[in-house]
Design an enzyme around this catalytic site. Structure first.
Site, PDB file in Angstrom:
ATOM      1  CB  SER A  68      51.194 -11.036  43.323  1.00  0.00           C
ATOM      2  OG  SER A  68      52.280 -10.572  42.901  1.00  0.00           O
ATOM      3  CG  ASP A 280      56.147 -11.130  43.078  1.00  0.00           C
ATOM      4  OD1 ASP A 280      56.629 -12.328  42.942  1.00  0.00           O
ATOM      5  OD2 ASP A 280      55.097 -10.770  42.618  1.00  0.00           O
ATOM      6  CD  GLU A 374      53.715  -6.166  33.348  1.00  0.00           C
ATOM      7  OE1 GLU A 374      52.907  -5.098  33.349  1.00  0.00           O
ATOM      8  OE2 GLU A 374      53.496  -6.887  34.105  1.00  0.00           O
ATOM      9  CG  ASN A 376      56.109  -5.378  37.073  1.00  0.00           C
ATOM     10  OD1 ASN A 376      56.247  -6.346  36.484  1.00  0.00           O
ATOM     11  ND2 ASN A 376      54.818  -5.007  36.919  1.00  0.00           N
ATOM     12  NE  ARG A 499      48.297   1.238  33.463  1.00  0.00           N
ATOM     13  CZ  ARG A 499      48.125   0.792  34.672  1.00  0.00           C
ATOM     14  NH1 ARG A 499      48.985   0.892  35.409  1.00  0.00           N
ATOM     15  NH2 ARG A 499      47.441  -0.484  34.738  1.00  0.00           N
ATOM     16  N   PRO A 500      44.526   4.591  35.015  1.00  0.00           N
ATOM     17  CG  PRO A 500      42.584   3.657  34.134  1.00  0.00           C
ATOM     18  CD  PRO A 500      43.942   4.487  33.675  1.00  0.00           C
ATOM     19  CB  SER A 501      45.803   1.223  39.791  1.00  0.00           C
ATOM     20  OG  SER A 501      46.075  -0.039  39.928  1.00  0.00           O
ATOM     21  CB  THR A 503      46.274  -4.136  41.338  1.00  0.00           C
ATOM     22  OG1 THR A 503      46.714  -2.982  41.240  1.00  0.00           O
ATOM     23  CG2 THR A 503      46.381  -4.933  40.061  1.00  0.00           C
ATOM     24  NE  ARG A 508      49.664   1.466  39.567  1.00  0.00           N
ATOM     25  CZ  ARG A 508      49.540   1.225  40.912  1.00  0.00           C
ATOM     26  NH1 ARG A 508      49.970   2.004  41.630  1.00  0.00           N
ATOM     27  NH2 ARG A 508      48.855   0.001  41.428  1.00  0.00           N
TER      28      ARG A 508
HETATM   29  C1  16G Z   1      49.239  -6.877  38.079  1.00  0.00           C
HETATM   30  C2  16G Z   1      49.429  -7.713  36.712  1.00  0.00           C
HETATM   31  C3  16G Z   1      51.084  -6.969  36.323  1.00  0.00           C
HETATM   32  C4  16G Z   1      50.817  -5.490  36.280  1.00  0.00           C
HETATM   33  C5  16G Z   1      50.233  -4.766  37.568  1.00  0.00           C
HETATM   34  C6  16G Z   1      49.758  -3.529  37.229  1.00  0.00           C
HETATM   35  C7  16G Z   1      49.244  -9.868  36.170  1.00  0.00           C
HETATM   36  C8  16G Z   1      49.303 -11.306  36.309  1.00  0.00           C
HETATM   37  N1  16G Z   1      49.625  -8.983  36.795  1.00  0.00           N
HETATM   38  O1  16G Z   1      49.879  -7.285  39.010  1.00  0.00           O
HETATM   39  O2  16G Z   1      51.427  -7.724  35.160  1.00  0.00           O
HETATM   40  O3  16G Z   1      51.952  -4.838  36.017  1.00  0.00           O
HETATM   41  O4  16G Z   1      49.065  -5.594  37.629  1.00  0.00           O
HETATM   42  O5  16G Z   1      49.187  -2.995  38.360  1.00  0.00           O
HETATM   43  O6  16G Z   1      48.579  -9.571  35.119  1.00  0.00           O
HETATM   44  P1  16G Z   1      48.550  -1.643  38.366  1.00  0.00           P
HETATM   45  O7  16G Z   1      47.337  -1.881  37.151  1.00  0.00           O
HETATM   46  O8  16G Z   1      47.844  -1.453  39.700  1.00  0.00           O
HETATM   47  O9  16G Z   1      49.491  -0.654  37.910  1.00  0.00           O
HETATM   48 MG    MG Z   2      53.487 -11.664  41.798  1.00  0.00          MG
END
Ligand code: 16G
Ligand code: MG
Length: 546
Positions: A68, A280, A374, A376, A499-501, A503, A508
């Site tokens: 992504s 993106d 979202e 984003n 909140r914990p990220s 990804t 955050r």
């Molecule tokens: C991922 C999620 C997106 C969310 C982002 C938050 C999917 C397909 N994508 O990219 O929806 O906004 O994570 O990231 O679910 P974070 O948890 O690191 O803040």
């Molecule tokens: Mg994407």
């Protein structure tokens, strides 16, 4: 009883050994990490995708290889369920377990346990469609995926290099082909034709649209963007930018949303008043913006897209005489700007859910028409099957109602209901702007965003941070929420949450307030609380964490 093809699995798995030091996790966006360490994961995902298809009686499962908006060296993989939605969450843990099996024997043992536990009938067929974005690590990862699919004996289709939303569309159309629920022709051309035809129908007779600049994030959106450019021609003159540089570098929807700035490469390209948007890296997020006469940057994010498109759909429903039968609702997350939530709640039912597409998607399914984005820029609109039937079978009582009913039907076709789709969403936005004769500034004036700030804090263990109330409050570490509340009370229009990220290995912090300096200050002070709570070293405490 058909057994697992153990020998074939072992033979092929040996080509994709896993390093003992790496632990993988199927998170919000599937597996995502450096592309160069993902080879063993792709093989295992191939096997799992085959099993998922067998479990669902041979329905087509999708596999998308992408990271992504993340930097070019990253890559990732996620599974897509038969209706084009995200993999059922109950399977995420199995994906994680299989990916982490240390040796070939461990993997085979884990697989056998899983097949028993999930009661998978191995005599069923397996059908899988896969695709990838433009990352250099993609071809090798797809080769590993194909080995996994071969090992489990899946019938495969290679969707090639395409966007995440196109892959989701392919999954849905392949599974509904020849049925009354057919979602369209199961090809990329089918996707372009369905959406662009509906778009042309909806803007027919409207004033010519001014050219739209698309920042393609140097990603796969450039390819699909070009296909729309060819299909739409003068109906919507499209200018494609950032089509073949370094993926997501200083451009793209995430860059724009996070830095709240124009991509530097557009500075010389964009005229004042002209609208533009950023995709993106895999074209499932969309952020609009424009420069005013003083060349000040104004961003139109996912929340503004919700406000614009939801009211358009509500107006069409009303004008068609369907107001009593079809209720439109909105789904947001805690990241939605407070002004957008206020604007929308005054007009529509609004629900707040946890971050991540699957949460929004599921909540939106509870409305007749559910609009979710979202902040984003990831989002779409879902029409329940009943709502779609009601719209299609409605008997209008006036010619005006008949026109708006046709508009609604075309609106359903322009939208990719399987997942957020930057290009389909972009066309929906363009339709609304054309119908309302709105400029970017007029759209922007629906409400004024509260200044806001997002900060990352690196902590020892982000899992120590647990939330409730759709991530708006912390339950752990105990006592921290009370400190945040106390701080927030000191700021006019203040709101903040932690909140914990899902990804990245960070926590955050989001904050908003009536004035820019206050929003920044609140975010950094809350970040300071988090830093201290997590036992951050006082000597190296970032200076801005007051
Ligand atoms: C991922 C999620 C997106 C969310 C982002 C938050 C999917 C397909 N994508 O990219 O929806 O906004 O994570 O990231 O679910 P974070 O948890 O690191 O803040
Ligand atoms: Mg994407």
């Amino acid at each position: 009883m058909v057994a697992l093809p153990i020998d074939e699995i072992k033979r092929l798995l040996d080509l994709h050994p896993k390093s003992p030091s790496i632990r993988y996790q199927y998170g919000t966006a599937g597996f995502r990490t450096l592309g160069k360490v993902l080879d063993p994961v792709l093989f295992r995902v191939g096997v799992l995708a085959g099993l998922r298809s067998k479990k669902l009686d041979g329905k087509v499962i999708g596999v998308m290889v992408t990271a992504s908006h993340n930097p070019e060296p990253d890559n990732g993989v996620k599974l897509v369920d038969p209706r084009g939605e995200m993999l059922e969450s109950a399977w995420e843990i199995h994906a994680t377990n299989l990916a982490n099996a240390a040796t070939t024997d461990d993997f085979v043992a884990a697989l056998e346990d899983f097949v028993k536990l999930a009661k998978i009938d191995l005599s069923k067929p397996a059908r899988v469609v896969f695709a990838r974005d433009t990352r250099p690590s993609g071809p090798a990862l797809v080769a590993s995926l194909k080995d996994g699919l071969q090992a489990i004996g899946a019938e495969t289709r290679d969707g090639g290099i395409t966007t995440t939303p196109v892959l989701h569309y392919l999954v849905r159309t392949m599974n509904t082909k020849g049925t009354s629920a057919s979602y369209g022709d199961d090809s990329e051309e089918g996707y372009i034709t369905k959406i662009s035809t509906a778009f042309k129908n909806l803007v027919a007779g409207k004033a010519a649209l001014a050219p739209l600049t698309i920042d393609c994030a140097n990603g796969v959106g450039a390819k699909t963007g070009q296909q729309f450019q060819d299909a739409l021609k003068d109906t919507l003159p499209i200018v494609l930018e950032n089509t073949n540089g370094v993926l997501n570098e200083n451009c793209g929807a995430d860059y724009v949303k996070t830095s709240q700035k124009l991509p530097p490469s557009l500075e010389t390209v964009l005229q004042a008043g002209q609208r533009a948007c950023s995709l993106d890296g895999d074209a499932d997020r969309l952020i609009y913006y424009y420069l005013d006469e003083r060349r000040q940057f104004h961003m139109l994010d996912g929340d503004k897209i919700t406000a614009l498109t939801a009211s358009f759909i509500v107006d069409l429903v009303k004008a068609s005489g369907l107001e009593q039968k079809i209720k439109v609702g909105v789904v947001q997350t805690a990241y939605a700007n407070g002004s957008s939530t206020k604007y929308l709640t005054e007009r529509l039912p609004v629900k707040c859910v946890s971050t991540g597409v699957k949460h929004l998607h599921h909540a939106a399914e509870h409305y007749d028409v559910g609009v979710y984005f979202e902040a984003n820029g990831h989002g779409t609109v879902l029409f329940s099957p009943q709502a779609e039937d009601t719209i299609r079978n409605h008997k209008p009582s006036t010619p005006a109602q008949s026109t708006t009913q046709t508009h609604l039907i075309n609106t359903i076709d322009v939208i990719n209901q399987t997942v957020g789709d930057a290009l389909s969403d972009m066309l929906l936005v363009e339709i609304v702007l054309a119908h309302k004769s709105y400029s970017g500034a007029e759209w922007d004036s629906l409400y004024a965003d509260l200044p806001n700030r997002l900060v990352k804090v690196v902590v020892g263990d982000r899992n120590a941070f647990k939330t409730e109330d759709a991530e708006r409050r912390l339950v752990s570490p105990v006592g921290l929420q009370a400190k945040i509340d106390e701080l927030v009370r000191k700021y006019e229009g203040g709101r903040s949450f932690v909140r914990p990220s899902g990804t990245e290995d960070v926590v955050r912090v989001y904050a908003e307030a009536a004035l820019r300096p206050q929003a920044d200050e609140l975010a950094f002070r809350v970040a300071g609380l988090v830093y201290d709570e997590a036992g951050g070293d006082p000597v190296n405490r970032p200076r801005e964490f007051l």
